[in-house]
Design a protein around this motif. Structure first.
Motif, PDB file in Angstrom:
ATOM      1  N   UNK A 102       5.117  -6.771   0.876  1.00  0.00           N
ATOM      2  CA  UNK A 102       3.862  -6.010   0.875  1.00  0.00           C
ATOM      3  C   UNK A 102       2.726  -6.792   0.231  1.00  0.00           C
ATOM      4  N   UNK A 103       3.023  -7.529  -0.819  1.00  0.00           N
ATOM      5  CA  UNK A 103       1.981  -8.287  -1.502  1.00  0.00           C
ATOM      6  C   UNK A 103       1.664  -9.598  -0.777  1.00  0.00           C
ATOM      7  N   UNK A 104       2.703 -10.234  -0.261  1.00  0.00           N
ATOM      8  CA  UNK A 104       2.454 -11.527   0.391  1.00  0.00           C
ATOM      9  C   UNK A 104       1.673 -11.352   1.696  1.00  0.00           C
ATOM     10  N   UNK A 105       1.877 -10.224   2.403  1.00  0.00           N
ATOM     11  CA  UNK A 105       1.095  -9.991   3.630  1.00  0.00           C
ATOM     12  C   UNK A 105      -0.344  -9.602   3.311  1.00  0.00           C
ATOM     13  N   UNK A 106      -0.629  -9.341   2.030  1.00  0.00           N
ATOM     14  CA  UNK A 106      -2.009  -9.073   1.619  1.00  0.00           C
ATOM     15  C   UNK A 106      -2.699 -10.356   1.155  1.00  0.00           C
ATOM     16  N   UNK A 107      -2.016 -11.488   1.324  1.00  0.00           N
ATOM     17  CA  UNK A 107      -2.627 -12.767   0.984  1.00  0.00           C
ATOM     18  C   UNK A 107      -2.280 -13.295  -0.382  1.00  0.00           C
ATOM     19  N   UNK A 108      -1.335 -12.648  -1.072  1.00  0.00           N
ATOM     20  CA  UNK A 108      -0.939 -13.102  -2.408  1.00  0.00           C
ATOM     21  C   UNK A 108       0.209 -14.096  -2.275  1.00  0.00           C
ATOM     22  N   UNK A 109       0.105 -15.208  -2.966  1.00  0.00           N
ATOM     23  CA  UNK A 109       1.157 -16.211  -2.976  1.00  0.00           C
ATOM     24  C   UNK A 109       2.471 -15.564  -3.407  1.00  0.00           C
ATOM     25  N   UNK A 110       3.566 -15.946  -2.764  1.00  0.00           N
ATOM     26  CA  UNK A 110       4.835 -15.260  -3.002  1.00  0.00           C
ATOM     27  C   UNK A 110       5.290 -15.389  -4.456  1.00  0.00           C
ATOM     28  N   UNK A 111       4.968 -16.505  -5.117  1.00  0.00           N
ATOM     29  CA  UNK A 111       5.358 -16.655  -6.526  1.00  0.00           C
ATOM     30  C   UNK A 111       4.547 -15.718  -7.414  1.00  0.00           C
ATOM     31  N   UNK A 152       3.287 -12.948  -6.288  1.00  0.00           N
ATOM     32  CA  UNK A 152       3.793 -11.625  -5.907  1.00  0.00           C
ATOM     33  C   UNK A 152       5.048 -11.287  -6.693  1.00  0.00           C
ATOM     34  N   UNK A 153       5.926 -12.285  -6.869  1.00  0.00           N
ATOM     35  CA  UNK A 153       7.139 -12.054  -7.672  1.00  0.00           C
ATOM     36  C   UNK A 153       6.786 -11.671  -9.097  1.00  0.00           C
ATOM     37  N   UNK A 154       5.818 -12.367  -9.680  1.00  0.00           N
ATOM     38  CA  UNK A 154       5.430 -12.069 -11.059  1.00  0.00           C
ATOM     39  C   UNK A 154       4.829 -10.673 -11.165  1.00  0.00           C
ATOM     40  N   UNK A 155       3.999 -10.309 -10.205  1.00  0.00           N
ATOM     41  CA  UNK A 155       3.373  -8.982 -10.219  1.00  0.00           C
ATOM     42  C   UNK A 155       4.440  -7.899 -10.079  1.00  0.00           C
TER      43      UNK A 155
END
Length: 256
Positions: free
Chosen positions: A170-179, A181-184
């Motif tokens: 959900x976060x990575x498809x919003x343009x957030x880097x996957x790493x 996104x993991x931290x968030x």
């Protein structure tokens, strides 16, 4: 006429982009579903799906959890509830810790029976707020539910792994880097775990009866000021949880 043609072209381009986005999300949803299914298959091979007898024990343990809290659940009490001898439980679960893992999975699965990633018309902030609110609700359904879930292993508490995977998507498809996104996701999850653990460990109104808060706070003037106008309404905890989560998400938005 040229302006009309240009406008039509722009609208067509936008519609095409929307279509591609929906198609991409559909593909990603299928991939997530396939990964979850493979995960379930691995889980079944490693642990086996709960048998009818195991499910009966899990359900009885959850009943005891509601009545007595985690600290008072013993295999002897559980065996008495099921009209069994305590050693017989070890035929079904090799330890109390393994049983608690299955209890965590049951708690989560009842709330997250369906996990969907963020849709293209939803912000990642709104999705994450809703997701963490559901996680809190799942744990609050049982006394010490947060202690049960927070201490669970990803096997057999597979819904917890699915929750994290869906969040990363959900976060990575919003343009957030996957790493990032993991931290968030891990930070928001840890916040929710910690908040509900504290929430469920808080003293009851009966336990606070006769406690002189004003006298206690005399040596702590800043704390007294901070607590002076604290909301004590019926939904105060909900508002407080969401406010803290909002601070976390706002901070994450600056790094995404």
């Amino acid at each position: 006429m040229k302006h009309t043609d240009k406008r039509a072209q722009e609208l067509a381009r936008i519609e095409a982009m929307q279509l591609r986005t929906r198609q991409r999300l559909a593909v990603q949803q299928r991939r997530v579903d396939e990964r979850f299914e493979r995960m379930r298959e691995r889980l079944a091979k490693k642990y086996g799906e709960p048998s009818d007898s195991q499910q009966r024990i899990i359900d009885a343990a959850l009943e005891l959890l509601k009545e007595d809290g985690l600290g008072n659940i013993t295999l002897r009490k559980l065996a008495d509830r099921l009209d069994l001898r305590a050693p017989a439980l070890y035929w079904h679960f090799k330890s109390k810790e393994e049983l608690v893992d299955y209890m965590a999975e049951a708690i989560l699965a009842r709330e997250f029976h369906e996990l969907k990633p963020r849709q293209d018309d939803q912000s990642w902030q709104d999705w994450l707020t809703d997701h963490m609110t559901r996680l809190r609700r799942a744990m609050l359904a049982y006394p010490d539910g947060a202690r049960v879930v927070a201490g669970a292993h990803l096997y057999p508490a597979v819904t917890l792994a699915q929750s994290l995977e869906t969040g990363l998507l959900s976060l990575s498809t919003a343009g957030i880097d996957v790493k990032a996104a993991r931290q968030i996701m891990t930070t928001a999850t840890a916040y929710t775990f910690g908040y509900v653990i504290e929430e469920q460990a808080a003293p009851t109104a009966e336990q606070l009866a006769g406690f002189d808060l004003k006298a206690f706070l005399e040596p702590y003037p800043i704390m007294a000021e901070a607590l002076d106008d604290i909301d004590r309404g019926p939904d105060a905890r909900d508002k407080d949880f969401l406010r803290g989560l909002e601070y976390l998400i706002q901070g994450a938005g600056h790094t995404g």
